[in-house]
Design a protein around this motif. Structure first.
Motif, PDB file in Angstrom:
ATOM      1  N   VAL A   1      -0.235   8.417 -49.269  1.00 25.29           N
ATOM      2  CA  VAL A   1      -0.660   7.199 -48.570  1.00 25.29           C
ATOM      3  C   VAL A   1       0.298   6.890 -47.429  1.00 25.29           C
ATOM      4  O   VAL A   1      -0.118   6.604 -46.305  1.00 25.29           O
ATOM      5  N   ALA A   2       1.596   6.971 -47.694  1.00 26.70           N
ATOM      6  CA  ALA A   2       2.584   6.719 -46.641  1.00 26.70           C
ATOM      7  C   ALA A   2       2.429   7.719 -45.506  1.00 26.70           C
ATOM      8  O   ALA A   2       2.478   7.351 -44.322  1.00 26.70           O
ATOM      9  N   GLU A   3       2.228   8.980 -45.842  1.00 22.86           N
ATOM     10  CA  GLU A   3       2.123  10.013 -44.812  1.00 22.86           C
ATOM     11  C   GLU A   3       0.828   9.902 -44.013  1.00 22.86           C
ATOM     12  O   GLU A   3       0.756  10.402 -42.889  1.00 22.86           O
ATOM     13  N   ALA A   4      -0.187   9.247 -44.579  1.00 21.16           N
ATOM     14  CA  ALA A   4      -1.453   9.073 -43.868  1.00 21.16           C
ATOM     15  C   ALA A   4      -1.439   7.886 -42.913  1.00 21.16           C
ATOM     16  O   ALA A   4      -2.369   7.722 -42.115  1.00 21.16           O
ATOM     17  N   LEU A   5      -0.399   7.061 -42.961  1.00 20.63           N
ATOM     18  CA  LEU A   5      -0.360   5.865 -42.121  1.00 20.63           C
ATOM     19  C   LEU A   5      -0.476   6.165 -40.628  1.00 20.63           C
ATOM     20  O   LEU A   5      -1.242   5.490 -39.920  1.00 20.63           O
ATOM     21  N   PRO A   6       0.249   7.150 -40.082  1.00 22.99           N
ATOM     22  CA  PRO A   6       0.095   7.419 -38.650  1.00 22.99           C
ATOM     23  C   PRO A   6      -1.339   7.775 -38.250  1.00 22.99           C
ATOM     24  O   PRO A   6      -1.819   7.339 -37.196  1.00 22.99           O
ATOM     25  N   ARG A   7      -2.031   8.555 -39.098  1.00 21.62           N
ATOM     26  CA  ARG A   7      -3.428   8.894 -38.786  1.00 21.62           C
ATOM     27  C   ARG A   7      -4.306   7.653 -38.837  1.00 21.62           C
ATOM     28  O   ARG A   7      -5.197   7.466 -37.996  1.00 21.62           O
ATOM     29  N   ALA A   8      -4.083   6.798 -39.841  1.00 23.04           N
ATOM     30  CA  ALA A   8      -4.870   5.580 -39.960  1.00 23.04           C
ATOM     31  C   ALA A   8      -4.642   4.663 -38.765  1.00 23.04           C
ATOM     32  O   ALA A   8      -5.590   4.105 -38.197  1.00 23.04           O
ATOM     33  N   ILE A   9      -3.393   4.522 -38.352  1.00 19.66           N
ATOM     34  CA  ILE A   9      -3.073   3.655 -37.219  1.00 19.66           C
ATOM     35  C   ILE A   9      -3.650   4.222 -35.935  1.00 19.66           C
ATOM     36  O   ILE A   9      -4.203   3.481 -35.112  1.00 19.66           O
ATOM     37  N   ALA A  10      -3.544   5.542 -35.750  1.00 21.92           N
ATOM     38  CA  ALA A  10      -4.107   6.164 -34.561  1.00 21.92           C
ATOM     39  C   ALA A  10      -5.604   5.908 -34.466  1.00 21.92           C
ATOM     40  O   ALA A  10      -6.149   5.637 -33.381  1.00 21.92           O
ATOM     41  N   ASP A  11      -6.298   5.978 -35.607  1.00 20.51           N
ATOM     42  CA  ASP A  11      -7.726   5.709 -35.621  1.00 20.51           C
ATOM     43  C   ASP A  11      -8.032   4.263 -35.235  1.00 20.51           C
ATOM     44  O   ASP A  11      -8.966   3.979 -34.461  1.00 20.51           O
ATOM     45  N   LEU A  12      -7.225   3.341 -35.734  1.00 15.53           N
ATOM     46  CA  LEU A  12      -7.441   1.922 -35.435  1.00 15.53           C
ATOM     47  C   LEU A  12      -7.164   1.589 -33.973  1.00 15.53           C
ATOM     48  O   LEU A  12      -7.774   0.686 -33.411  1.00 15.53           O
ATOM     49  N   LEU A  13      -6.243   2.341 -33.363  1.00 10.44           N
ATOM     50  CA  LEU A  13      -5.859   2.053 -31.981  1.00 10.44           C
ATOM     51  C   LEU A  13      -6.700   2.798 -30.938  1.00 10.44           C
ATOM     52  O   LEU A  13      -6.456   2.658 -29.740  1.00 10.44           O
ATOM     53  N   LEU A  14      -7.672   3.593 -31.398  1.00  7.63           N
ATOM     54  CA  LEU A  14      -8.541   4.305 -30.442  1.00  7.63           C
ATOM     55  C   LEU A  14      -9.271   3.336 -29.527  1.00  7.63           C
ATOM     56  O   LEU A  14      -9.724   2.282 -29.966  1.00  7.63           O
TER      57      LEU A  14
END
Length: 278
Positions: A265-278
């Motif tokens: 979950v911690a390691e997936a945070l950058p991908r999740a944030i990148a998706d939200l900031l698209l």
């Protein structure tokens, strides 16, 4: 009547941002964590990892022994040591991976000093018993059993109504309550309730609460002027969404996903944030 608001993806996005050329490590948010113990050093590692991965510019772990050694082994960019010096701390995280029954007098005094300050504090797990009477803005993060114990300490009657229990506890503490569960509830001292349902059942695994605490610290430090309850809701939503990303799921439940561990979950945070900031 209690005001209830359902938190969304769109509500979360304003709490995240791309750093500008004018930003530095301090303006991106400074998080200090007093977490982990000899028995549970991994809690410190997970919270520190999550704070970094959620976008903090500077993360400090205050402690020693196995927890500090484990933090440095995993994240060498973390600053460790008992002296916070002149670091401009924007949020504290305390209690994850600790046990009140094993707390020393020195540790109790140090936690009381943090709770007597002006910096917002995420109060988790083994520090929840110290939340009452805090002067600092506090966000307590109990699961159901911890909330029941906290309510007993506050001499509040038991109730099976989660929303009422969270709201009543927040009012008694004068702080914000984030009640963890399949549906996360965030209660403000004024009685307002926010619900968050972005997670997946695959996140019902050890250590995800430590990850959440680190995320909350990072978002609070990065959004110093935002209402604490709203920042907590954004952190809870991001936590759940990162869990879905880690489990290989889409936002609309079109896939069943797969087992994950807390570090996923911690390691997936950058991908999740990148998706939200698209």
């Amino acid at each position: 009547m209690v005001e209830v608001r359902e938190w969304s993806r769109a509500d979360t996005i304003p709490f995240l941002r791309n750093p500008s050329p004018a930003d530095d490590k301090y303006s991106r948010g400074v998080v200090a964590l007093r977490t982990g113990s000899a028995a549970y050093p991994g809690a410190a590692v997970l919270g520190v990892e999550a704070a970094w991965r959620a976008g903090a510019g500077y993360v400090r772990h205050v402690g020693a022994g196995r927890a500090a050694d484990a933090v440095i082994a995993r994240r060498p960019e973390t600053v460790t040591g008992s002296d916070t010096g002149g670091t401009r701390i924007g949020a504290w995280v305390i209690g994850s991976g600790t046990d009140a029954d094993g707390r020393s007098a020195d540790e109790r005094a140090a936690l009381h000093d943090i709770l007597a300050g002006r910096v917002p504090v995420v109060v988790d797990a083994g520090a929840l018993d110290l939340a009452a009477g805090a002067d600092a803005p506090i966000l307590v993060t109990p699961h159901a059993g911890e909330l029941a114990r906290l309510r007993g300490q506050l001499r509040l009657e038991s109730t099976e109504d989660r929303a009422s229990a969270a709201a009543e506890t927040a009012a008694r503490l004068g702080g914000t309550v984030l009640l963890k569960g399949a549906q996360t509830l965030i209660a403000s001292p004024d009685g307002a309730i926010i619900t968050v349902e972005a997670a997946t059942g695959w996140m019902a695994t050890a250590g995800t609460g430590d990850v959440l605490a680190g995320i909350l610290g990072a978002l609070i430090a990065a959004n110093p002027d935002a209402p604490l309850a709203e920042t907590a809701a954004a952190g809870a939503w991001l936590h759940g969404y990162a869990g879905r990303v880690a489990a290989g799921m889409t936002q609309d439940d079109s896939r069943h996903g797969h087992p994950i561990v807390a570090m996923d979950v911690a390691e997936a945070l950058p991908r999740a944030i990148a998706d939200l900031l698209l």
